[in-house]
Design an enzyme around this catalytic site. Structure first.
Site, PDB file in Angstrom:
ATOM      1  N   TYR A  64       0.865  -1.178   0.000  1.00 29.91           N
ATOM      2  CA  TYR A  64       0.000   0.000   0.000  1.00 29.91           C
ATOM      3  C   TYR A  64       0.906   1.234   0.000  1.00 29.91           C
ATOM      4  O   TYR A  64       1.502   1.578   1.012  1.00 29.91           O
ATOM      5  CB  TYR A  64      -0.903   0.031   1.223  1.00 29.91           C
ATOM      6  CG  TYR A  64      -1.918  -1.096   1.296  1.00 29.91           C
ATOM      7  CD1 TYR A  64      -2.317  -1.782   0.161  1.00 29.91           C
ATOM      8  CD2 TYR A  64      -2.493  -1.459   2.513  1.00 29.91           C
ATOM      9  CE1 TYR A  64      -3.251  -2.806   0.239  1.00 29.91           C
ATOM     10  CE2 TYR A  64      -3.427  -2.478   2.597  1.00 29.91           C
ATOM     11  CZ  TYR A  64      -3.796  -3.151   1.461  1.00 29.91           C
ATOM     12  OH  TYR A  64      -4.729  -4.169   1.547  1.00 29.91           O
ATOM     13  N   LEU A 215     -17.763  -2.698   1.893  1.00 34.26           N
ATOM     14  CA  LEU A 215     -18.726  -1.702   1.398  1.00 34.26           C
ATOM     15  C   LEU A 215     -18.660  -1.574  -0.122  1.00 34.26           C
ATOM     16  O   LEU A 215     -19.123  -0.596  -0.686  1.00 34.26           O
ATOM     17  CB  LEU A 215     -18.468  -0.347   2.065  1.00 34.26           C
ATOM     18  CG  LEU A 215     -18.630  -0.337   3.584  1.00 34.26           C
ATOM     19  CD1 LEU A 215     -18.220   1.007   4.162  1.00 34.26           C
ATOM     20  CD2 LEU A 215     -20.073  -0.658   3.962  1.00 34.26           C
TER      21      LEU A 215
END
Length: 288
Positions: A64, A215
């Site tokens: 990341y 989500l």
């Protein structure tokens, strides 16, 4: 630092107690999970607020950024509070253009573990997930050589616990023949439920199942049913989607990501949202 673990606690192995509502740090990097954050101070504030709210499970990885997110975690939280567990993953690297490059050669997996240790400022990693699938989902290929490389580092004391990411049930069985698996991290949410059987298996075996993109990820969940249930309960659709996951299985642990303190607090509030049976029945019609 709160002693109340949001969503309750899950202990998939001795010495590893996770808050069921955790935090996924991926979005702290720049656009496309590449480069520095848009707002460095806000990124650091999000990490500190997560711990203040009782989060004991932060999901991260050296790819990341790359390296950016782990360095932010170290700056914000080191020396780490007692009971906080950092769960990282290996199996990929980043190109200079931000591309994602699978990297599963055993010696490089070991190098990735050492890089995570260095950037997080740790002598031992709590949990390392082996990411073996692609952006399109799991790939049915042997993983013995790769998982054995991480199991070797576990024997050497550089890793406490091992997990898997983007895998099939057969690959979980393959890995368990080498070393204990404490967590599985796969794509799963109220609208994407192809892993229903694996979720149930993890519950039966007390393995933490961490749905990534709870989500919807880069394509946020869109559902009239979700919206109507949320309106009826006086909650946001995102809170309802997270609450559904917590009630779906006792060993699901959540790692929703955000780079906003306000959004973090909204996500954390989902841990206290109890969905009535009729709402769950309605939400169950979404997935497939």
């Amino acid at each position: 630092m709160s002693e109340n673990l949001p969503g309750g606690a899950l202990t998939p192995a001795d010495g590893l107690t996770l808050s069921r509502m955790g935090y996924g740090a991926m979005q702290l990097a720049g656009p496309g999970v590449f480069g520095p954050p848009r707002d460095r101070e806000q990124a650091l504030a999000v990490l500190r607020e997560a711990v203040e709210l009782g989060v004991r499970h932060i999901d991260t990885s050296d790819f990341y950024g790359p390296f950016v997110v782990n360095e932010l975690i170290r700056e914000a939280l080191h020396p780490y509070p007692k009971g906080l567990h950092l769960v990282t993953k290996v199996g990929a690297r980043r190109g200079a253009d931000g591309s994602w490059i699978m990297s599963l050669e055993p010696n490089d997996l070991k190098a990735q573990v050492r890089e995570n240790l260095d950037h997080l400022g740790l002598d031992v990693l709590d949990v390392v997930n082996l990411r073996v699938g692609s952006a399109h989902g799991p790939e049915d290929a042997p993983i013995t050589e790769q998982f054995a490389a991480l199991a070797e580092l576990r024997e050497q004391g550089l890793i406490r616990h091992l997990g898997l990411s983007t895998v099939t049930s057969a690959q979980l069985t393959e890995a368990q023949a080498i070393a204990p698996v404490v967590t599985v991290q796969n794509l799963y949410n109220v609208a994407n439920r192809q892993d229903d059987a694996l979720v149930d298996r993890c519950a039966a075996e007390n393995i933490a199942f961490a749905p990534f993109f709870p989500l919807g990820g880069f394509t946020p969940l869109q559902s009239d049913t979700l919206d109507s249930v949320a309106a009826r309960l006086g909650a946001s659709p995102q809170q309802v989607a997270l609450a559904w996951l917590l009630q779906r299985s006792p060993t699901i642990v959540l790692i929703p990501g955000t780079s906003s303190v306000a959004h973090l607090r909204e996500n954390m509030a989902a841990a206290d949202l109890k969905l009535p049976a009729d709402a769950i029945e309605e939400l169950d019609t979404i997935g497939g």
